[in-house]
Design a protein around this motif. Sequence first.
Motif, PDB file in Angstrom:
ATOM      1  N   GLU A   1       0.911  -1.292   0.017  1.00 35.04           N
ATOM      2  CA  GLU A   1       0.111   0.032   0.249  1.00 35.04           C
ATOM      3  C   GLU A   1       0.746   1.146  -0.021  1.00 35.04           C
ATOM      4  O   GLU A   1       0.333   2.341   0.174  1.00 35.04           O
ATOM      5  CB  GLU A   1      -0.965  -0.154   1.200  1.00 35.04           C
TER       6      GLU A   1
ATOM      7  N   ARG B   1      -1.392  -2.292  -4.057  1.00 36.80           N
ATOM      8  CA  ARG B   1      -2.848  -2.489  -4.132  1.00 36.80           C
ATOM      9  C   ARG B   1      -3.704  -1.652  -4.730  1.00 36.80           C
ATOM     10  O   ARG B   1      -3.597  -0.440  -5.088  1.00 36.80           O
ATOM     11  CB  ARG B   1      -3.243  -2.495  -2.809  1.00 36.80           C
ATOM     12  N   GLU B   2      -4.703  -2.367  -5.725  1.00 34.61           N
ATOM     13  CA  GLU B   2      -5.448  -1.301  -6.571  1.00 34.61           C
ATOM     14  C   GLU B   2      -6.303  -0.543  -5.422  1.00 34.61           C
ATOM     15  O   GLU B   2      -7.041  -0.996  -4.403  1.00 34.61           O
ATOM     16  CB  GLU B   2      -6.578  -2.277  -7.411  1.00 34.61           C
ATOM     17  N   GLY B   3      -6.490   0.814  -5.896  1.00 33.38           N
ATOM     18  CA  GLY B   3      -7.209   1.725  -5.085  1.00 33.38           C
ATOM     19  C   GLY B   3      -6.192   2.230  -3.911  1.00 33.38           C
ATOM     20  O   GLY B   3      -6.855   3.086  -3.262  1.00 33.38           O
ATOM     21  N   ALA B   4      -5.158   1.890  -3.804  1.00 28.78           N
ATOM     22  CA  ALA B   4      -4.221   2.614  -2.927  1.00 28.78           C
ATOM     23  C   ALA B   4      -3.860   3.945  -3.204  1.00 28.78           C
ATOM     24  O   ALA B   4      -3.677   4.152  -4.204  1.00 28.78           O
ATOM     25  CB  ALA B   4      -3.181   1.513  -2.497  1.00 28.78           C
ATOM     26  N   HIS B   5      -3.528   4.727  -2.136  1.00 29.68           N
ATOM     27  CA  HIS B   5      -3.138   6.049  -2.393  1.00 29.68           C
ATOM     28  C   HIS B   5      -1.999   6.313  -1.595  1.00 29.68           C
ATOM     29  O   HIS B   5      -2.131   6.834  -0.671  1.00 29.68           O
ATOM     30  CB  HIS B   5      -4.286   6.958  -2.178  1.00 29.68           C
TER      31      HIS B   5
END
Length: 60
Positions: free
Chosen positions: A11, A51-55
């Motif tokens: 992440e 991870r997909e959607g992690a910022h």
Amino acid sequence: MTEPFEVIIVETDRVACDGGGGALGHPKVYLNLSAEGHVECPYCSRLYKLREGAHPAHAH
């Protein structure tokens, strides 16, 4: 035929890899994920993927 690479979902855009083998691992290296969100360890070929959607805090 070679073993599949180990993929580790993270992440953050910076990771540390030591091979995970304790004394059998490798020197700890710090890696920055690419703009595409992944990086492969040059020692052990572990693949770190964002991870997909992690910022991540240190976005490029």
